[in-house]
Design a protein around this motif. Structure first.
Motif, PDB file in Angstrom:
ATOM      1  N   PRO A 662      40.999   8.657  11.321  1.00  0.00           N
ATOM      2  CA  PRO A 662      42.751   9.172  11.685  1.00  0.00           C
ATOM      3  C   PRO A 662      43.579   9.622  10.598  1.00  0.00           C
ATOM      4  O   PRO A 662      43.442   9.169   9.521  1.00  0.00           O
ATOM      5  N   LYS A 663      44.900  10.000  10.953  1.00  0.00           N
ATOM      6  CA  LYS A 663      45.681  11.253   9.846  1.00  0.00           C
ATOM      7  C   LYS A 663      46.060   9.559   9.288  1.00  0.00           C
ATOM      8  O   LYS A 663      46.414   9.955   7.621  1.00  0.00           O
ATOM      9  N   ARG A 664      46.561   8.734   9.513  1.00  0.00           N
ATOM     10  CA  ARG A 664      47.440   7.134   8.272  1.00  0.00           C
ATOM     11  C   ARG A 664      46.604   6.976   7.131  1.00  0.00           C
ATOM     12  O   ARG A 664      46.600   6.313   6.025  1.00  0.00           O
ATOM     13  N   ASP A 665      45.049   7.032   7.953  1.00  0.00           N
ATOM     14  CA  ASP A 665      43.822   6.453   7.089  1.00  0.00           C
ATOM     15  C   ASP A 665      43.954   7.466   5.519  1.00  0.00           C
ATOM     16  O   ASP A 665      43.499   7.225   4.436  1.00  0.00           O
ATOM     17  N   LEU A 666      44.463   8.860   6.162  1.00  0.00           N
ATOM     18  CA  LEU A 666      43.471   9.778   5.019  1.00  0.00           C
ATOM     19  C   LEU A 666      44.958   9.545   4.096  1.00  0.00           C
ATOM     20  O   LEU A 666      44.655  10.013   3.207  1.00  0.00           O
ATOM     21  N   LEU A 667      45.738   9.917   4.729  1.00  0.00           N
ATOM     22  CA  LEU A 667      47.032   9.639   3.674  1.00  0.00           C
ATOM     23  C   LEU A 667      47.529   7.914   3.011  1.00  0.00           C
ATOM     24  O   LEU A 667      47.515   8.001   2.016  1.00  0.00           O
ATOM     25  N   LYS A 668      47.028   7.780   3.484  1.00  0.00           N
ATOM     26  CA  LYS A 668      46.815   5.664   2.716  1.00  0.00           C
ATOM     27  C   LYS A 668      46.028   6.056   1.864  1.00  0.00           C
ATOM     28  O   LYS A 668      45.650   5.458   0.453  1.00  0.00           O
ATOM     29  N   ALA A 669      44.565   6.609   2.394  1.00  0.00           N
ATOM     30  CA  ALA A 669      43.485   7.176   0.560  1.00  0.00           C
ATOM     31  C   ALA A 669      44.133   8.215  -0.344  1.00  0.00           C
ATOM     32  O   ALA A 669      43.334   8.183  -1.020  1.00  0.00           O
TER      33      ALA A 669
END
Length: 933
Positions: A662-669
């Protein structure tokens, strides 16, 4: 005489006198021994014999008196027997004395004793005869009385003999005492003489040695440590050890003088370099304070000419465009009086100035022509001695020429300074010309604006627009000036960084060489035994004769799979090293997601059963069928994460979740790679967990949380480090969320990249920005950096014509050359199943012997790393043979480093396979080459 010879002479004299003293002592001792032996063995013996004779005579006389005075009827047989025995003993003693006597007087006495005893013996015989005839006692006593005088004379002779022997004994004792006193005197004299000689020899050696050492000491004290250019020399006339020390000192003095000269030259060279750097920096600072080429030329020639120790100078600047008709016009001079220095302008190849511009090389004249300009002083004119003409080059184009003349000579330091300042003068001239061109355009624009305003109101709008453009041009000019200053600063910084990088590159290259050699040797030592494990386990797993049970075949497959994992671990350790030097090759391709998941399930299910853990793989929704990444690196990352989870989990469950990220994991990483699709792989366990302060350390090489964890669970601490590096190479990220004692969740985010990872984009953009302001010099730096990116050459296998070659190895002869008996055993078993004739050799030399003994060989399997003769030399030698030069040779090596394949093919190998071998790959290659041959 040498010091060693002196020592030997002194020692020889000492030993000689000691031996002489010992000889005298031995001689005197032997003399005393002889006298004592004479006393003890001779005189004492003779005295004892004389005493024995007298005692025997007394005993005989007593027995004879008893017989003559006996009573009638008394038994006298025993007495007569004693008389006979004594008589015989006396005779024997007299005979023994007669044999040992050596003096005439003793011999006369012994003869007298013997005569007297013979008369006495006659009397004994007469008395015994009368006894036998029955004579009376009176008659016997009369016979005895008639011989009393003879008896007295006999006793007197015996006493005289004994007294004589005792006298001789006393004389011998006196002689022995005198010999002893003489021995003591001689011994004392010899000791004193020896001491005198030894002390004299020692003093001679010491005095001669001290005299030579004093000479050396005086020579060393004569050294002037403030001036080491000239050192004293020691005398070497006497060829001894001190003379050798003097020679060594003289050699050392010569070396110190030479070193002092070199040190002085080095100091002078450093001073010259510092002088060049300081003055070049001062001249370069002039560039920023000039807005026109004329002012720059004036200040440049006025500053540089005195520094060059020149008395005349001229600055020629390119007038117009460069080409065949280019003209260089004089714009500045030094010490020219009324501008008489040099011509006003020169075309290409016209005069030395034009020729210098054409050749683009420095011209140095040591013999100045007669008609050359002279140096004018207040009291006269002086002709220059040396002239130098140098071009100012940028972008391989000459834009200016510098000419200077001196009354002395241009030194090497002067030329270094000239070369240094000319390197940046071209850029400065180009920048000033650019600003001047902008100013010219600005002035033209302003003039046109004024003209248009006066001509017509219809052009008012255009005039305003031109004013706007003029303002923009002014702003552009300011920006260009700012960029020019930044570019010059960057140029200086880059030059300094370049020097530092070159030095570090040399150190890194040497370190990388040692590291590569170590990794290559480690790879060879690990792959060699692993080759046998994989081959034999693969053969057991296939079990074509169906001799094993299903469980045994499964065991063989597990052994083979574990060996493959070990091989992959070895490769990953080597890959980690390659990652550090940015040389790891990443191969992007299609990854079947379902096969990837099934492989994870197959590889770790038996581990979960063994540890009695629950193992589950959860598939997310909308998973793609195909994913584009490096499958080998992806699999290694996930296997490392799962291996850690199983290692540190003793009870509970391990879950693998594979889903679309999901996009939220990409933003978090905070990922930096742009991709349409991302894959998220989470490995969750219920193990020991990781404390917050250790979560950043576990991704570093050789770290496992803390020392207690490493001691309890083992391992190298490379798994997570490799996973992190590989994920970065694939454009992804790996991170952890954990609570100590509660378990951990490792998450991997990987992008789908059908075109692979973008290479060097930031570097290219940065260098393009620098190149836009620093032009040619910085463009060269950019090319150097971009060329550092290594290009991997992929060699495609040659197509082989399709034919049925599955049984082509049957009956063929193969030579297996390998020094590892485990590999030979494994290959023999595999090739025997192909019904091949197998010949084995432990090194290249034995292989050559086999080829000489066998007329026909179909193929050779050649190991590379072997004793006596390695594979490279053996292959090269075989290719030079007449009989077997065309036989196919497949090179096998466990040292699978970069360049090994090309080296094997270069020496003549037909093909190259790295260890551990894959049996199907090896057999396939053998069939192809046997079919070709």
């Amino acid at each position: 005489m040498s010091f060693k010879k002196k020592q030997f002479v002194g020692l020889g004299i000492t030993v000689f006198f000691l031996m002489l003293l010992l000889s005298v002592i031995l001689f005197m001792t032997n003399s005393m021994k002889t006298n004592m032996l004479e006393i003890v063995e001779d005189r004492y013996y003779k005295v004892n014999k004389a005493t024995d004779i007298r005692q025997l005579f007394y005993e005989t006389d007593r027995q004879l008196l008893f017989v003559t005075n006996r009573n009638d009827g008394e038994n006298i047989e025993s007495n007569l027997t004693n008389i006979a025995e004594n008589r015989e003993a006396v005779r024997n003693n007299i005979i023994e004395l007669e044999s040992v006597l050596d003096r005439n007087d003793t011999k006369l006495l012994l003869s007298k004793i013997q005569e007297g005893y013979n008369s006495y013996w006659i009397m004994e015989q007469e008395i015994i005869a009368q006894i036998n005839e029955g004579a009376s006692t009176g008659e016997l006593q009369g016979i005895y009385a008639s011989q009393l005088d003879t008896r007295a004379e006999l006793l007197q002779s015996i006493s005289e003999f004994k007294t004589l022997q005792e006298t001789l004994m006393e004389e011998t004792m006196g002689e022995a005492s005198q010999t002893y006193q003489t021995l003591v005197f001689i011994l004392i004299a010899a000791v004193l003489l020896s001491l005198i000689v030894i002390v004299s020899a020692t003093l001679w050696v010491i005095r001669s040695t001290n005299r030579r050492l004093d000479e050396v000491k005086d020579g060393i004290k004569g050294i002037n440590y403030d001036d080491l250019s000239t050192l004293p020399r020691l005398s070497t006339d006497i060829k001894d050890e001190i003379g050798e020390i003097s020679l060594a000192f003289n050699g050392m003095a010569s070396s110190i003088e030479s070193y002092h000269v070199k040190e002085k030259q080095f100091t002078e060279e450093i001073g010259r370099q510092n002088w060049v750097q300081t003055n070049s920096a001062d001249i370069i600072n002039l560039y920023h304070r000039n807005v026109s080429t004329d002012s720059l030329a004036e200040k440049f020639i006025a500053t540089l000419t005195p520094l060059m120790d020149a008395k005349l100078g001229a600055f020629y600047l390119l007038d117009g465009e460069n080409g065949e008709g280019a003209t260089f016009k004089k714009v500045a001079t030094y010490a020219d009086g009324a501008e008489d220095v040099g011509g006003e302008e020169y075309k290409l190849r016209e005069g030395l100035v034009g020729q210098c511009a054409w050749d683009k090389k420095v011209i140095l004249l040591e013999e100045v022509p007669e008609n050359y300009s002279v140096v004018t002083t207040g009291i006269g004119h002086i002709k220059p001695r040396s002239i130098i003409i140098a071009p100012v080059i940028i972008k391989d184009e000459v834009i200016a020429v510098i000419e200077m003349a001196t009354l002395t000579e241009f030194t090497k330091t002067h030329r270094q300074l000239l070369d240094k300042v000319l390197e940046t003068l071209g850029i400065a001239i180009t920048n000033i010309l650019g600003r001047m061109e902008v100013e010219r355009l600005l002035l033209e624009s302003q003039a046109q604006t004024e003209e248009l305003q006066s001509q017509s109101e219809e052009l008012q709008a255009q005039s305003e627009e031109l004013q706007t453009q003029s303002e923009e041009l002014r702003m552009i000019n300011e920006q260009l000036e700012e960029r020019s200053r930044d570019a010059e600063q960057k140029s200086a910084d880059l030059q300094k960084a370049k020097t530092e990088l070159e030095e570090k590159a040399k150190q890194l290259q040497l370190s990388s060489k040692y590291k590569s050699e170590f990794l290559a040797n480690m790879s060879h030592e690990l792959r060699t035994p692993l080759n046998s494990i994989l081959l034999l386990s693969e053969m057991l797993a296939e079990d074509p004769e169906d001799l094993l049970t299903d469980e045994q075949r499964e065991f063989s497959r597990v052994i083979n799979s574990s060996g493959q994992d070990l091989l992959n671990l070895i490769n990953d350790i080597l890959d980690l090293s390659k990652v550090e030097v940015k040389k790891l090759e990443v191969m992007f391709g299609e990854v079947n997601v379902e096969e990837f998941i099934n492989r994870l399930e197959l590889q770790f299910t038996h581990i979960a059963k063994h540890k009695k853990l629950d193992y589950e793989i959860v598939r997310g929704n909308q998973l793609p069928d195909v994913f584009f990444t490096d499958e080998q690196r992806l699999q290694q990352i996930v296997k490392n994460l799962l291996s850690n989870a199983f290692k540190f989990t003793e009870k509970g469950k391990i879950t693998v979740k594979i889903e679309k990220a999901p996009k939220r994991d990409l933003l978090k990483a905070n990922v930096s790679v742009k991709a349409e699709s991302w894959l998220k792989i989470s490995v969750e366990d219920t193990g020991i967990g990781i404390s917050k302060d250790k979560q950043s350390l576990i991704f570093e090489a050789f770290h496992q949380g803390d020392g207690a964890t490493m001691r309890k669970y083992g391992g190298t601490g490379l798994g997570l480090s490799i996973s992190k590096e590989f994920s970065n190479l694939l454009g992804g990220r790996v991170f952890v969320e954990s609570e100590e004692g509660e378990g951990s969740v490792f998450t991997l985010l990987i992008p789908s990249l059908p075109e692979g990872m973008p290479q060097m984009k930031e570097v290219e953009a940065a260098w393009q920005e620098v190149a836009s302001t620093t032009e040619t010099d910085l463009m060269e730096e950019e090319n150097m950096v971009l060329n550092m990116a290594e290009k991997k050459e992929v060699v495609q296998p040659e197509p082989v014509e399709e034919q049925d070659i599955s049984n082509i190895l049957k009956g063929k002869t193969v030579v297996v050359v390998d020094d590892d008996h485990r590999n030979v055993y494994a290959l023999n078993n595999a090739l025997n199943k192909e019904d091949m004739n197998i010949l084995t050799a432990e090194n290249g030399l034995q292989c050559l012997d086999i080829l000489h003994e066998n007329e026909h060989v179909d193929i050779i399997l050649m190991d590379i790393m072997m004793p006596v003769m390695d594979g490279y030399k053996a292959i090269k030698t075989i290719r030079n043979l007449e009989k077997h030069k065309d036989v196919p040779i497949i090179a096998l090596t466990a040292k699978a480093m970069k360049g090994d394949r090309e080296k094997c093919l270069e020496v003549g190998a037909s093909d190259y396979i790295s260890k551990p071998l894959k049996l199907d790959q090896l057999l396939s290659a053998m069939r192809v080459w046997v079919a070709k041959n």
